[in-house]
Structures are given as structure tokens and as C-alpha cells.
Design a protein around this motif. Structure first.
Motif, PDB file in Angstrom:
ATOM      1  N   THR A  65       0.829  -1.197   0.000  1.00 59.00           N
ATOM      2  CA  THR A  65       0.000   0.000   0.000  1.00 59.00           C
ATOM      3  C   THR A  65       0.867   1.252   0.000  1.00 59.00           C
ATOM      4  N   LEU A  66       0.596   2.147  -0.933  1.00 56.87           N
ATOM      5  CA  LEU A  66       1.247   3.442  -0.984  1.00 56.87           C
ATOM      6  C   LEU A  66       0.494   4.373  -0.037  1.00 56.87           C
ATOM      7  N   VAL A  67       1.214   4.960   0.907  1.00 53.96           N
ATOM      8  CA  VAL A  67       0.600   5.885   1.864  1.00 53.96           C
ATOM      9  C   VAL A  67       0.937   7.298   1.394  1.00 53.96           C
ATOM     10  N   ILE A  68      -0.091   8.023   0.954  1.00 52.32           N
ATOM     11  CA  ILE A  68       0.138   9.322   0.315  1.00 52.32           C
ATOM     12  C   ILE A  68      -0.026  10.474   1.315  1.00 52.32           C
ATOM     13  N   PRO A  69       0.885  11.467   1.249  1.00 47.12           N
ATOM     14  CA  PRO A  69       0.810  12.599   2.170  1.00 47.12           C
ATOM     15  C   PRO A  69      -0.040  13.763   1.662  1.00 47.12           C
ATOM     16  N   TYR A  70      -0.353  13.780   0.362  1.00 46.58           N
ATOM     17  CA  TYR A  70      -1.109  14.888  -0.220  1.00 46.58           C
ATOM     18  C   TYR A  70      -2.227  14.329  -1.105  1.00 46.58           C
ATOM     19  N   MET A  71      -3.401  14.890  -0.983  1.00 46.82           N
ATOM     20  CA  MET A  71      -4.533  14.433  -1.794  1.00 46.82           C
ATOM     21  C   MET A  71      -4.525  15.021  -3.200  1.00 46.82           C
ATOM     22  N   ASP A  72      -3.870  16.154  -3.378  1.00 46.26           N
ATOM     23  CA  ASP A  72      -3.960  16.881  -4.638  1.00 46.26           C
ATOM     24  C   ASP A  72      -2.783  16.628  -5.585  1.00 46.26           C
ATOM     25  N   ARG A  73      -2.122  15.501  -5.437  1.00 47.61           N
ATOM     26  CA  ARG A  73      -0.968  15.179  -6.283  1.00 47.61           C
ATOM     27  C   ARG A  73      -1.222  13.852  -6.996  1.00 47.61           C
ATOM     28  N   ASP A  74      -0.555  13.699  -8.122  1.00 42.46           N
ATOM     29  CA  ASP A  74      -0.611  12.422  -8.843  1.00 42.46           C
ATOM     30  C   ASP A  74       0.566  11.562  -8.398  1.00 42.46           C
ATOM     31  N   TYR A  75       0.319  10.280  -8.227  1.00 44.30           N
ATOM     32  CA  TYR A  75       1.345   9.345  -7.791  1.00 44.30           C
ATOM     33  C   TYR A  75       1.406   8.182  -8.768  1.00 44.30           C
ATOM     34  N   ASN A  76       2.599   7.662  -8.969  1.00 45.57           N
ATOM     35  CA  ASN A  76       2.763   6.455  -9.757  1.00 45.57           C
ATOM     36  C   ASN A  76       2.426   5.284  -8.831  1.00 45.57           C
ATOM     37  N   LYS A  77       1.320   4.628  -9.091  1.00 44.95           N
ATOM     38  CA  LYS A  77       0.830   3.580  -8.196  1.00 44.95           C
ATOM     39  C   LYS A  77       1.021   2.176  -8.752  1.00 44.95           C
ATOM     40  N   GLU A  78       1.825   2.044  -9.810  1.00 42.19           N
ATOM     41  CA  GLU A  78       1.931   0.746 -10.479  1.00 42.19           C
ATOM     42  C   GLU A  78       2.583  -0.344  -9.631  1.00 42.19           C
ATOM     43  N   TYR A  85      -4.814   7.406   2.265  1.00 39.59           N
ATOM     44  CA  TYR A  85      -4.494   8.747   2.742  1.00 39.59           C
ATOM     45  C   TYR A  85      -4.803   8.776   4.234  1.00 39.59           C
ATOM     46  N   PRO A  86      -3.775   8.899   5.083  1.00 42.99           N
ATOM     47  CA  PRO A  86      -4.032   8.921   6.524  1.00 42.99           C
ATOM     48  C   PRO A  86      -4.757  10.205   6.933  1.00 42.99           C
ATOM     49  N   PRO A  87      -5.222  10.280   8.155  1.00 44.31           N
ATOM     50  CA  PRO A  87      -5.964  11.474   8.599  1.00 44.31           C
ATOM     51  C   PRO A  87      -5.044  12.689   8.765  1.00 44.31           C
ATOM     52  N   LEU A  88      -4.778  13.366   7.662  1.00 43.83           N
ATOM     53  CA  LEU A  88      -3.871  14.512   7.653  1.00 43.83           C
ATOM     54  C   LEU A  88      -4.574  15.804   7.225  1.00 43.83           C
ATOM     55  N   GLU A  89      -5.894  15.793   7.167  1.00 45.21           N
ATOM     56  CA  GLU A  89      -6.633  16.933   6.637  1.00 45.21           C
ATOM     57  C   GLU A  89      -6.280  18.250   7.326  1.00 45.21           C
ATOM     58  N   ASN A  90      -6.010  18.221   8.604  1.00 47.52           N
ATOM     59  CA  ASN A  90      -5.732  19.445   9.361  1.00 47.52           C
ATOM     60  C   ASN A  90      -4.241  19.696   9.561  1.00 47.52           C
ATOM     61  N   THR A  91      -3.411  18.944   8.852  1.00 48.27           N
ATOM     62  CA  THR A  91      -1.960  19.095   8.961  1.00 48.27           C
ATOM     63  C   THR A  91      -1.475  20.109   7.930  1.00 48.27           C
ATOM     64  N   PRO A  92      -0.697  21.108   8.354  1.00 47.98           N
ATOM     65  CA  PRO A  92      -0.124  22.030   7.367  1.00 47.98           C
ATOM     66  C   PRO A  92       0.712  21.259   6.340  1.00 47.98           C
ATOM     67  N   LEU A  93       0.668  21.719   5.091  1.00 53.88           N
ATOM     68  CA  LEU A  93       1.338  21.005   4.000  1.00 53.88           C
ATOM     69  C   LEU A  93       2.806  20.725   4.291  1.00 53.88           C
ATOM     70  N   ARG A  94       3.496  21.654   4.914  1.00 50.00           N
ATOM     71  CA  ARG A  94       4.933  21.460   5.138  1.00 50.00           C
ATOM     72  C   ARG A  94       5.229  20.344   6.135  1.00 50.00           C
ATOM     73  N   PHE A  95       4.221  19.915   6.905  1.00 51.05           N
ATOM     74  CA  PHE A  95       4.409  18.826   7.871  1.00 51.05           C
ATOM     75  C   PHE A  95       3.769  17.518   7.407  1.00 51.05           C
ATOM     76  N   ALA A  96       3.169  17.528   6.221  1.00 50.71           N
ATOM     77  CA  ALA A  96       2.394  16.364   5.785  1.00 50.71           C
ATOM     78  C   ALA A  96       3.243  15.099   5.683  1.00 50.71           C
ATOM     79  N   ILE A  97       4.446  15.208   5.143  1.00 52.32           N
ATOM     80  CA  ILE A  97       5.268  13.996   4.985  1.00 52.32           C
ATOM     81  C   ILE A  97       5.704  13.462   6.343  1.00 52.32           C
ATOM     82  N   SER A  98       6.158  14.312   7.237  1.00 53.56           N
ATOM     83  CA  SER A  98       6.592  13.821   8.553  1.00 53.56           C
ATOM     84  C   SER A  98       5.412  13.245   9.341  1.00 53.56           C
TER      85      SER A  98
END
Length: 143
Positions: A65-78, A85-98
Motif C-alpha cells: 500500500t502506498l501511503v500518500i501525504p497529499y490528496m492533490d498530487r498524482d502518484y505512480n501507483k503501479e 491517505y491517513p488522517p492529515l486533513e488538518n496538517t499544514p502542507l509542510r508537515f504532511a510527509i513527517s
């Protein structure tokens, strides 16, 4: 058993690291690992995803499973069976990956890590896993 990975973007001695990583992943599957959460960034994540995909040929029951940090990006899922997408809705973008990395560690029974220095996101993720007392398997980069 759920396994996740953390490692630096750049991998040195790729052949040796890949060989060690493949042996670790195969052993974890033999121990009962059936789910693998992957971040999809950098050399180490790519190696891990390829190894899981290859081992899946003989063990179709395992899930990658690919765990994605951003909903608005395209990912290579092959290389993956799906994404989450984990519960990151309220996380500022700069902290999304961490925050995504911490979430993956929280879900995992085992963290497989490739860490060569003590700074950066991978190192911080490993420190977080240590604080959470997760089982950690370190892959070294020796020749």
C-alpha cells in the motif's frame, strides 16, 4: 503483521542494500508479514516497493500500500495494490510527509530502516519509531 519502511532518498551501495533488504522482507513474510506500507519517495522506498512486488508473485496474499501525504498530487501507483491517505486533513502542507511517516510507524509492527546519518526526515522517523518502541530492523550500507 504490518511492515513499513523509512530510509534516505539516496541509497549508496545500491546492490548490497537491495540484497539485504530483499532478504529482510522475505524473512518478514515467512514470519507472517502480510501488509506493507510504503512512502513512495526516493531510492529506498522504490527498492522496497519493487522487492515487495516481486515477492508477491509467489505470495499473492501480501498487500503493498502506498501511503500518500497529499490528496492533490498524482502518484505512480503501479508498484502497489492500492493507496491510502491517513488522517492529515488538518496538517499544514509542510508537515504532511513527517506526519504521514509517523502515522505509518504507528500502524506498523515492524519498521525496516536505511539510515546513514542523523539528520533529515528518515532519521527523524527512525527516532520516532524508537520512541514508540517499535521493532526496528536496520539495513546498513557497507560494501
Amino acid at each position: 503483521m504490518l511492515v513499513t519502511f523509512c530510509g534516505h532518498k539516496d541509497v549508496f551501495y545500491k546492490e548490497q542494500v537491495n540484497e539485504k533488504l530483499a532478504a529482510v522482507v522475505a524473512a518478514l513474510i515467512e514470519e507472517g508479514a502480510t501488509e506493507f506500507y510504503l512512502g513512495g519517495y526516493g531510492d529506498f522506498d522504490y527498492m522496497a516497493a519493487k522487492i515487495v512486488r516481486e515477492l508477491k508473485k509467489d505470495r499473492p496474499d501480501i498487500q503493498s500500500t502506498l501511503v500518500i501525504p497529499y490528496m492533490d498530487r498524482d502518484y505512480n501507483k503501479e508498484l502497489y495494490d492500492g493507496s491510502i491517505y491517513p488522517p492529515l486533513e488538518n496538517t499544514p502542507l509542510r508537515f504532511a510527509i513527517s506526519k504521514r511517516n509517523e502515522w505509518m510507524v504507528d500502524q506498523a509492527d515492524v519498521v525496516v530502516a536505511y539510515i546513514t546519518h542523523d539528520w533529515g526526515g528518515a532519521s527523524k522517523t527512525l527516532e520516532y519509531a524508537q520512541r514508540k518502541k517499535k521493532r526496528i530492523i536496520l539495513i546498513n550500507a557497507e560494501k
